[in-house]
Design a protein around this motif. Sequence first.
Motif, PDB file in Angstrom:
ATOM      1  N   SER A  17       0.830  -1.208   0.000  1.00 12.55           N
ATOM      2  CA  SER A  17       0.000   0.000   0.000  1.00 12.55           C
ATOM      3  C   SER A  17       0.862   1.255   0.000  1.00 12.55           C
ATOM      4  N   ARG A  19       0.051   5.807   0.192  1.00 14.98           N
ATOM      5  CA  ARG A  19      -0.906   6.895   0.198  1.00 14.98           C
ATOM      6  C   ARG A  19      -0.264   8.129  -0.399  1.00 14.98           C
ATOM      7  N   ALA A  49      -8.703   8.460 -10.385  1.00 16.16           N
ATOM      8  CA  ALA A  49      -9.816   8.723  -9.474  1.00 16.16           C
ATOM      9  C   ALA A  49     -10.041  10.216  -9.391  1.00 16.16           C
ATOM     10  N   THR A  57     -17.426  10.752  -6.115  1.00 13.22           N
ATOM     11  CA  THR A  57     -16.163  10.156  -6.540  1.00 13.22           C
ATOM     12  C   THR A  57     -16.351   9.331  -7.809  1.00 13.22           C
ATOM     13  N   TYR A  59     -13.923   6.401 -10.258  1.00 11.43           N
ATOM     14  CA  TYR A  59     -12.713   5.604 -10.324  1.00 11.43           C
ATOM     15  C   TYR A  59     -12.571   4.908 -11.668  1.00 11.43           C
ATOM     16  N   LYS A  64     -10.888   0.148  -9.080  1.00 14.56           N
ATOM     17  CA  LYS A  64     -12.061   0.056  -8.203  1.00 14.56           C
ATOM     18  C   LYS A  64     -11.877  -1.067  -7.182  1.00 14.56           C
ATOM     19  N   ARG A  66      -9.699  -1.115  -4.897  1.00 17.08           N
ATOM     20  CA  ARG A  66      -8.328  -1.096  -4.370  1.00 17.08           C
ATOM     21  C   ARG A  66      -7.878   0.308  -3.962  1.00 17.08           C
ATOM     22  N   THR A  68      -8.771   4.434  -3.004  1.00 17.86           N
ATOM     23  CA  THR A  68      -9.787   5.306  -2.436  1.00 17.86           C
ATOM     24  C   THR A  68      -9.301   6.746  -2.465  1.00 17.86           C
ATOM     25  N   SER A  70      -9.942  10.641  -1.262  1.00 13.49           N
ATOM     26  CA  SER A  70     -10.620  11.361  -0.189  1.00 13.49           C
ATOM     27  C   SER A  70     -10.020  12.759  -0.084  1.00 13.49           C
ATOM     28  N   GLN A  81      -5.474   6.696  -1.413  1.00 12.07           N
ATOM     29  CA  GLN A  81      -5.026   5.494  -0.708  1.00 12.07           C
ATOM     30  C   GLN A  81      -5.015   4.348  -1.699  1.00 12.07           C
TER      31      GLN A  81
END
Length: 115
Positions: A17, A19, A49, A57, A59, A64, A66, A68, A70, A81
């Motif tokens: 991951s 961010r 995104a 939102t 994507y 999609k 996986r 996010t 914000s 993320q």
Amino acid sequence: QVQLVESGGGLVQPGGSLRLSCAASGSIFSINAMGWYRQAPGKQRELVAAITSGGSTNYADSVKGRFTISRDNAKNTVYLQMNSLKPEDTAVYYCNALALAYDYWGQGTQVTVSS
């Protein structure tokens, strides 16, 4: 004028991951929507995104479930993320802001997914 500064890219193993952050400054009151695009070598830049000022939102199908997107309005910052990263997610990621029909871009941040 809107200025965008991205951060958070790097090297990560498949399944990992990251961010990404994008801090906006300047005429932020004029921003209608913000988003993340990416461009891999030899490929066209594509939308990853997006998030509108109203919070809606959107994507790309490939991310999609996986990724996010914000935002933190108090910090004028948008986040991406990214979970369950795949080698095909490797690209330069660009932050975008649409403000009064003008597109603004950040400098880009490299994301490399490799073992």
